[in-house]
Scaffold this active site. Structure first.
Site, PDB file in Angstrom:
ATOM      1  N   GLY A  10      87.358 -13.137 -90.996  1.00 59.60           N
ATOM      2  CA  GLY A  10      87.118 -13.679 -92.331  1.00 59.60           C
ATOM      3  C   GLY A  10      87.336 -15.178 -92.376  1.00 59.60           C
ATOM      4  O   GLY A  10      87.878 -15.785 -91.436  1.00 59.60           O
ATOM      5  N   ALA A  55      90.385  -8.169 -96.438  1.00 65.43           N
ATOM      6  CA  ALA A  55      90.075  -7.519 -97.711  1.00 65.43           C
ATOM      7  C   ALA A  55      88.667  -6.931 -97.684  1.00 65.43           C
ATOM      8  O   ALA A  55      87.845  -7.284 -96.838  1.00 65.43           O
ATOM      9  CB  ALA A  55      90.187  -8.512 -98.868  1.00 65.43           C
ATOM     10  N   TYR A  56      88.431  -6.032 -98.607  1.00 68.30           N
ATOM     11  CA  TYR A  56      87.079  -5.547 -98.878  1.00 68.30           C
ATOM     12  C   TYR A  56      86.507  -6.535 -99.889  1.00 68.30           C
ATOM     13  O   TYR A  56      86.917  -6.559-101.045  1.00 68.30           O
ATOM     14  CB  TYR A  56      87.149  -4.141 -99.468  1.00 68.30           C
ATOM     15  CG  TYR A  56      85.806  -3.464 -99.673  1.00 68.30           C
ATOM     16  CD1 TYR A  56      85.460  -2.349 -98.919  1.00 68.30           C
ATOM     17  CD2 TYR A  56      84.892  -3.923-100.624  1.00 68.30           C
ATOM     18  CE1 TYR A  56      84.241  -1.703 -99.108  1.00 68.30           C
ATOM     19  CE2 TYR A  56      83.672  -3.297-100.810  1.00 68.30           C
ATOM     20  CZ  TYR A  56      83.352  -2.184-100.056  1.00 68.30           C
ATOM     21  OH  TYR A  56      82.142  -1.561-100.240  1.00 68.30           O
ATOM     22  N   ASP A  97      90.526 -14.471-108.521  1.00 63.93           N
ATOM     23  CA  ASP A  97      90.303 -14.700-109.947  1.00 63.93           C
ATOM     24  C   ASP A  97      89.668 -13.488-110.625  1.00 63.93           C
ATOM     25  O   ASP A  97      89.676 -13.375-111.849  1.00 63.93           O
ATOM     26  CB  ASP A  97      89.400 -15.920-110.140  1.00 63.93           C
ATOM     27  CG  ASP A  97      88.065 -15.766-109.445  1.00 63.93           C
ATOM     28  OD1 ASP A  97      88.054 -15.654-108.197  1.00 63.93           O
ATOM     29  OD2 ASP A  97      87.017 -15.754-110.116  1.00 63.93           O
ATOM     30  N   TYR A 120      85.895  -4.180-107.588  1.00 62.82           N
ATOM     31  CA  TYR A 120      86.546  -5.137-106.700  1.00 62.82           C
ATOM     32  C   TYR A 120      87.796  -5.719-107.362  1.00 62.82           C
ATOM     33  O   TYR A 120      88.888  -5.720-106.771  1.00 62.82           O
ATOM     34  CB  TYR A 120      85.584  -6.263-106.322  1.00 62.82           C
ATOM     35  CG  TYR A 120      86.240  -7.426-105.618  1.00 62.82           C
ATOM     36  CD1 TYR A 120      86.725  -7.294-104.323  1.00 62.82           C
ATOM     37  CD2 TYR A 120      86.388  -8.657-106.264  1.00 62.82           C
ATOM     38  CE1 TYR A 120      87.343  -8.368-103.679  1.00 62.82           C
ATOM     39  CE2 TYR A 120      86.999  -9.730-105.622  1.00 62.82           C
ATOM     40  CZ  TYR A 120      87.473  -9.581-104.338  1.00 62.82           C
ATOM     41  OH  TYR A 120      88.085 -10.641-103.714  1.00 62.82           O
ATOM     42  N   LYS A 124      91.758  -5.178-106.206  1.00 60.82           N
ATOM     43  CA  LYS A 124      92.642  -6.292-105.862  1.00 60.82           C
ATOM     44  C   LYS A 124      93.874  -6.317-106.776  1.00 60.82           C
ATOM     45  O   LYS A 124      94.979  -6.637-106.330  1.00 60.82           O
ATOM     46  CB  LYS A 124      91.880  -7.612-105.951  1.00 60.82           C
ATOM     47  CG  LYS A 124      90.802  -7.781-104.888  1.00 60.82           C
ATOM     48  CD  LYS A 124      91.377  -7.874-103.481  1.00 60.82           C
ATOM     49  CE  LYS A 124      92.057  -9.201-103.239  1.00 60.82           C
ATOM     50  NZ  LYS A 124      92.515  -9.318-101.811  1.00 60.82           N
ATOM     51  N   TRP A 145      86.239 -18.687-105.232  1.00 51.09           N
ATOM     52  CA  TRP A 145      85.062 -19.380-104.702  1.00 51.09           C
ATOM     53  C   TRP A 145      85.327 -19.968-103.318  1.00 51.09           C
ATOM     54  O   TRP A 145      85.116 -21.156-103.071  1.00 51.09           O
ATOM     55  CB  TRP A 145      84.633 -20.461-105.674  1.00 51.09           C
ATOM     56  CG  TRP A 145      84.229 -19.980-107.029  1.00 51.09           C
ATOM     57  CD1 TRP A 145      84.514 -18.788-107.625  1.00 51.09           C
ATOM     58  CD2 TRP A 145      83.449 -20.703-108.005  1.00 51.09           C
ATOM     59  NE1 TRP A 145      83.974 -18.716-108.880  1.00 51.09           N
ATOM     60  CE2 TRP A 145      83.317 -19.881-109.150  1.00 51.09           C
ATOM     61  CE3 TRP A 145      82.871 -21.966-108.018  1.00 51.09           C
ATOM     62  CZ2 TRP A 145      82.621 -20.277-110.291  1.00 51.09           C
ATOM     63  CZ3 TRP A 145      82.186 -22.369-109.151  1.00 51.09           C
ATOM     64  CH2 TRP A 145      82.055 -21.529-110.275  1.00 51.09           C
TER      65      TRP A 145
END
Length: 282
Positions: A10, A55-56, A97, A120, A124, A145
């Site tokens: 990632g 993470a997914y 966020d 999602y 989280k 972002w």
């Protein structure tokens, strides 16, 4: 300080791997769909701190793959945090966020009421609650972002499209702070060290780039820095439907992060310049 990182390919994990003393684990070593494995890895490691950078992240895909998103984003971090707490190891969890509903225009404070719009964000938020519930020396770092020279992200997409087209329509009513993955990696490392020295700094924090901007204006800056002549037309979110709803207001108040850890918001414009430099070297 030895740091164990969950995640290898990632954006943030790739940047963490460049830091001294960091060991990154990929799926073959720690599959987040098996939270028990993650827990055992921490129980057996010789690290001084743990960071979860895995993470997914398929926001739209999660709408039809809820079970996997919940396991990876909620159950696995909860297991990691419990294992870290059992050994009194600092644990840093990267969040998003998307735990907020995107209403209003004021920057979100860490203590504001959450209200995710999709799977999602819900997954989280579940991870956040599990990490906090495990106690220990934890920090939840919400960001937004994310971009870098590697992986899939908005900057790289705009560079690709900008080389192919001379006009683009881009959403202009979603506002947030683009954040360089390199800055997130450095922040996580700093926070982990601070937690090792002072467990009283545990809690939830925000970290995003400055200044806040729309996707459309973010794209304009990318094109300008890259020397691409692309005419950007602003459109509302309603004209760019996606399976998962996006928050309109992704502004994050990062003042407590700076006050507690001395970490200022990074200028994303410098981050874009760094990405262009990295890509030109590749």
């Amino acid at each position: 300080m030895k740091v164990l990182v969950f995640g290898k390919t990632g954006q943030v994990a790739t940047e963490l791997a460049r830091l001294e003393g960091v060991t990154c684990l990929g799926r073959e070593e720690a599959d987040l769909t098996d939270p028990g494995t993650c827990e055992r890895v921490i129980a057996d490691c010789d690290a001084d701190a743990v960071i979860n950078a895995a993470a997914y992240t398929g926001v739209d895909k999660a709408e039809d793959d809820r079970d996997t998103a919940v396991i990876v984003n909620a159950m696995a971090p909860t297991a990691m945090a419990a294992a870290a707490a059992a050994r009194d190891l600092p644990f840093v969890q990267i969040s998003t966020d998307y735990v907020f509903d995107g209403s209003g225009t004021a920057p979100w404070q860490p203590g504001d009421a959450t209200g995710p719009l999709g799977v999602y964000g819900h997954s989280k938020l579940g991870g956040e609650r599990g990490v906090a519930g495990a106690g220990g020396r934890y920090a939840i770092l919400r960001t937004s972002w994310v971009f870098s020279a590697h992986g899939a992200n908005f900057v790289k997409t705009m560079l690709r499209l900008g080389a192919e087209r001379d006009t683009l329509t881009i959403v202009a009513d979603q506002i947030g702070g683009p954040t360089p993955a390199r800055a997130i990696a450095a922040a996580c490392r700093t926070i982990a060290q601070a937690l090792k020295e002072d467990p009283g700094k545990a809690g939830t924090y925000h970290f995003s780039g400055t200044p806040d901007v729309s996707w459309a204006d973010f794209a304009r800056d990318i094109f300008a820095q890259a020397g691409l002549a692309v005419d950007v037309t602003d459109i509302p979110t309603s004209e760019y439907p996606t399976p998962a709803a996006r928050p309109l207001n992704s502004r994050l108040d990062c003042s407590s992060t700076e006050a507690t850890f001395g970490i200022a918001r990074p200028d994303w414009r410098r981050g874009v310049a760094d990405v262009l430099t990295d890509l030109n070297r590749a």
